[in-house]
Design a protein around this motif. Structure first.
Motif, PDB file in Angstrom:
ATOM      1  N   PRO A   1       0.825  -1.092   0.203  1.00  0.00           N
ATOM      2  CA  PRO A   1       0.013   0.125   0.079  1.00  0.00           C
ATOM      3  C   PRO A   1       0.923   1.223  -0.068  1.00  0.00           C
ATOM      4  N   ASP A   2       0.349   2.201  -0.554  1.00  0.00           N
ATOM      5  CA  ASP A   2       0.894   3.650  -0.440  1.00  0.00           C
ATOM      6  C   ASP A   2       1.306   3.891   1.026  1.00  0.00           C
ATOM      7  N   GLY A   3       2.476   4.527   1.244  1.00  0.00           N
ATOM      8  CA  GLY A   3       2.972   4.803   2.516  1.00  0.00           C
ATOM      9  C   GLY A   3       3.342   3.851   3.351  1.00  0.00           C
ATOM     10  N   ALA A   4       3.549   2.719   2.730  1.00  0.00           N
ATOM     11  CA  ALA A   4       4.191   1.425   3.441  1.00  0.00           C
ATOM     12  C   ALA A   4       5.638   1.513   3.596  1.00  0.00           C
ATOM     13  N   TYR A   5       6.232   1.011   4.625  1.00  0.00           N
ATOM     14  CA  TYR A   5       7.600   0.697   5.145  1.00  0.00           C
ATOM     15  C   TYR A   5       7.801  -0.707   4.904  1.00  0.00           C
ATOM     16  N   VAL A   6       8.644  -1.248   3.909  1.00  0.00           N
ATOM     17  CA  VAL A   6       8.736  -2.345   3.458  1.00  0.00           C
ATOM     18  C   VAL A   6      10.352  -2.970   3.687  1.00  0.00           C
ATOM     19  N   ASN A   7      10.503  -4.124   4.308  1.00  0.00           N
ATOM     20  CA  ASN A   7      11.856  -4.805   4.495  1.00  0.00           C
ATOM     21  C   ASN A   7      11.940  -5.971   3.376  1.00  0.00           C
ATOM     22  N   LEU A   8      12.854  -5.547   2.444  1.00  0.00           N
ATOM     23  CA  LEU A   8      12.597  -6.319   1.261  1.00  0.00           C
ATOM     24  C   LEU A   8      13.600  -7.564   1.453  1.00  0.00           C
ATOM     25  N   GLY A   9      14.517  -7.737   2.469  1.00  0.00           N
ATOM     26  CA  GLY A   9      15.063  -8.844   2.723  1.00  0.00           C
ATOM     27  C   GLY A   9      16.091  -9.110   1.664  1.00  0.00           C
ATOM     28  N   ILE A  10      16.448 -10.172   1.530  1.00  0.00           N
ATOM     29  CA  ILE A  10      17.566 -10.583   0.556  1.00  0.00           C
ATOM     30  C   ILE A  10      16.995 -11.413  -0.575  1.00  0.00           C
ATOM     31  N   GLY A  11      17.656 -11.599  -1.876  1.00  0.00           N
ATOM     32  CA  GLY A  11      17.206 -12.440  -2.978  1.00  0.00           C
ATOM     33  C   GLY A  11      15.870 -11.746  -3.586  1.00  0.00           C
ATOM     34  N   LEU A  12      14.938 -12.830  -3.959  1.00  0.00           N
ATOM     35  CA  LEU A  12      13.769 -12.418  -4.607  1.00  0.00           C
ATOM     36  C   LEU A  12      13.080 -11.103  -4.052  1.00  0.00           C
ATOM     37  N   PRO A  13      12.923 -10.773  -2.943  1.00  0.00           N
ATOM     38  CA  PRO A  13      12.310  -9.590  -2.472  1.00  0.00           C
ATOM     39  C   PRO A  13      12.774  -8.337  -2.888  1.00  0.00           C
ATOM     40  N   THR A  14      14.236  -8.358  -3.404  1.00  0.00           N
ATOM     41  CA  THR A  14      14.995  -7.157  -3.954  1.00  0.00           C
ATOM     42  C   THR A  14      14.407  -6.823  -5.126  1.00  0.00           C
ATOM     43  N   LYS A  15      13.563  -7.767  -6.055  1.00  0.00           N
ATOM     44  CA  LYS A  15      13.227  -7.477  -7.251  1.00  0.00           C
ATOM     45  C   LYS A  15      11.944  -6.625  -7.213  1.00  0.00           C
ATOM     46  N   ILE A  16      11.332  -6.789  -6.159  1.00  0.00           N
ATOM     47  CA  ILE A  16       9.984  -6.077  -5.923  1.00  0.00           C
ATOM     48  C   ILE A  16       9.935  -4.691  -6.351  1.00  0.00           C
ATOM     49  N   ALA A  17      11.259  -3.988  -5.882  1.00  0.00           N
ATOM     50  CA  ALA A  17      11.131  -2.477  -5.982  1.00  0.00           C
ATOM     51  C   ALA A  17      11.229  -2.087  -7.469  1.00  0.00           C
ATOM     52  N   GLN A  18      11.614  -2.846  -8.262  1.00  0.00           N
ATOM     53  CA  GLN A  18      11.354  -2.474  -9.915  1.00  0.00           C
ATOM     54  C   GLN A  18       9.908  -2.632 -10.292  1.00  0.00           C
ATOM     55  N   TYR A  19       9.052  -3.176  -9.656  1.00  0.00           N
ATOM     56  CA  TYR A  19       7.534  -3.164 -10.213  1.00  0.00           C
ATOM     57  C   TYR A  19       6.669  -2.147  -9.059  1.00  0.00           C
ATOM     58  N   LEU A  20       7.139  -1.721  -8.402  1.00  0.00           N
ATOM     59  CA  LEU A  20       6.357  -0.709  -7.416  1.00  0.00           C
ATOM     60  C   LEU A  20       5.769   0.543  -8.480  1.00  0.00           C
ATOM     61  N   SER A  21       4.548   0.884  -8.243  1.00  0.00           N
ATOM     62  CA  SER A  21       4.032   1.867  -9.083  1.00  0.00           C
ATOM     63  C   SER A  21       4.609   3.236  -8.676  1.00  0.00           C
ATOM     64  N   ASN A  22       4.964   4.166  -9.878  1.00  0.00           N
ATOM     65  CA  ASN A  22       5.414   5.273  -9.518  1.00  0.00           C
ATOM     66  C   ASN A  22       4.539   6.315  -8.767  1.00  0.00           C
ATOM     67  N   ASP A  23       3.032   6.206  -8.651  1.00  0.00           N
ATOM     68  CA  ASP A  23       2.152   7.111  -7.998  1.00  0.00           C
ATOM     69  C   ASP A  23       2.173   6.544  -6.377  1.00  0.00           C
TER      70      ASP A  23
END
Length: 58
Positions: free
Chosen positions: A23-45
């Motif tokens: 969700p908008d305004g979330a703090y997300v701990n990405l961890g290591i490995g696959l979770p780091t890929k999530i950043a490239q798919y976050l919506s710019n808005d």
């Protein structure tokens, strides 16, 4: 016996799907490995604060 069919997703598809749940305004701990890929798919808005495993906020 019933047979259940599953669709195998790629690592990128999994990351893209997970990014949709942040969700908008979330703090997300990405961890290591696959979770780091999530950043490239976050919506710019969305304003999302990414936290790495070593404790840095990005």
């Amino acid at each position: 016996m019933s047979h259940t069919s599953y669709t195998v997703l790629t690592r990128d598809q999994i990351a893209e799907r997970a990014a949709q749940d942040i969700p908008d305004g979330a703090y997300v701990n990405l961890g290591i490995g696959l979770p780091t890929k999530i950043a490239q798919y976050l919506s710019n808005d969305k304003d999302v604060f990414l936290h790495s495993e070593n404790g840095l906020l990005a």
